[in-house]
Scaffold this active site. Sequence first.
Site, PDB file in Angstrom:
ATOM      1  N   ILE A   6     -13.936   0.874   8.317  1.00 50.71           N
ATOM      2  CA  ILE A   6     -13.641  -0.095   7.270  1.00 50.71           C
ATOM      3  C   ILE A   6     -14.010   0.497   5.920  1.00 50.71           C
ATOM      4  CG2 ILE A   6     -14.081  -2.428   6.383  1.00 50.71           C
ATOM      5  CD1 ILE A   6     -14.950  -3.175   9.247  1.00 50.71           C
ATOM      6  N   ASP A  59     -16.434   8.556  -2.348  1.00 49.98           N
ATOM      7  CA  ASP A  59     -15.626   8.011  -3.433  1.00 49.98           C
ATOM      8  C   ASP A  59     -14.158   8.182  -3.086  1.00 49.98           C
ATOM      9  OD1 ASP A  59     -14.443   7.188  -5.737  1.00 49.98           O
ATOM     10  OD2 ASP A  59     -15.347   8.704  -7.045  1.00 49.98           O
ATOM     11  N   ASN A  86      -9.459  -1.555   3.250  1.00 49.10           N
ATOM     12  CA  ASN A  86      -9.844  -2.713   2.448  1.00 49.10           C
ATOM     13  C   ASN A  86     -10.191  -2.356   1.008  1.00 49.10           C
ATOM     14  OD1 ASN A  86     -11.187  -5.503   1.925  1.00 49.10           O
ATOM     15  ND2 ASN A  86     -12.853  -4.034   1.625  1.00 49.10           N
ATOM     16  N   ARG A 119      -2.526   8.421   7.221  1.00 48.07           N
ATOM     17  CA  ARG A 119      -1.859   9.635   7.726  1.00 48.07           C
ATOM     18  C   ARG A 119      -2.814  10.505   8.533  1.00 48.07           C
ATOM     19  NH1 ARG A 119      -0.357  13.122  10.047  1.00 48.07           N
ATOM     20  NH2 ARG A 119       1.361  14.612   9.711  1.00 48.07           N
ATOM     21  N   TYR A 151      -1.927  -3.247 -10.885  1.00 45.14           N
ATOM     22  CA  TYR A 151      -2.535  -3.843  -9.700  1.00 45.14           C
ATOM     23  C   TYR A 151      -1.478  -4.529  -8.830  1.00 45.14           C
ATOM     24  CZ  TYR A 151      -5.196  -6.942  -6.697  1.00 45.14           C
ATOM     25  OH  TYR A 151      -5.684  -7.612  -5.587  1.00 45.14           O
ATOM     26  N   LYS A 155      -0.182  -3.494  -4.913  1.00 47.87           N
ATOM     27  CA  LYS A 155      -0.220  -4.374  -3.742  1.00 47.87           C
ATOM     28  C   LYS A 155       1.173  -4.582  -3.145  1.00 47.87           C
ATOM     29  CE  LYS A 155      -4.613  -4.774  -3.577  1.00 47.87           C
ATOM     30  NZ  LYS A 155      -5.346  -4.134  -2.471  1.00 47.87           N
TER      31      LYS A 155
END
Length: 256
Positions: A6, A59, A86, A119, A151, A155
Amino acid sequence: MATTLITGASSGIGKELACQFAAGGDDLVLVARSEDKLNELAEQIRNKREVAATVLSGDLSTVQGVDQVCSQLLQRGIKVDTLVNNAGIGALGKFAELSIERQTDMLMLNVVALTRLTRALLPGMIQRGRGGVLNVGSIAAYQAGPNMSVYYASKAYVLSFTEGLREELAGSGLHVTCLEPGPTESSFGEDSGMGKLDMFSSSTMSAAAVAKAGYEGYRANSDVVIPGWKNRLMVTSTGFLPRFATRKLVGKLQGV
């Protein structure tokens, strides 16, 4: 035992998704920049659940950071069954006024890291014939977003990429799901500047509720999960309006 990785797991939806997958019996790999917060979460999970929780600080807004996470997985011999993309950031403001560094980081994290991690890990999932990908997008994917143009566009990519990948993997046994939350109680509102908007502060869902919906949707192999009836209504209503009308409406709601 399945293993779930995650990203952006140190807080908000990512943290709650970690709790959901741990409750389901998965070992965890927790990825974010905040190593202290990850270690605290990992300890909490280990004390509550009989699962492993590995912390990888990195990062993901740089290609090097993404590749370092992948290298650490190889070095530790960790095979990831489910990838939860996420991690993401936003920024409220006019495109010509927001810093290019912030907007580039946004694309790197929201789009490039998500794509590169998928990937890197997907071939192993295909070979083993289990697991899948849960991408966390946003209801922003369904229209243009003046004053948050990059942004919203990022999305839209997440949704389109997830749907395309799902079709490619049909019959493989893998699950591919896009979680599309609306305003959520997390650090995103403050970090992006959206927290001061009426549209954000008046209709937020808890991160726990969003994560539960996303987890259950992924397990059921749903294609898209939109938590909350208000968010579903908003997405449905955009389908009945011309795009010029929705972008003008969003632009007014996000006036800066």
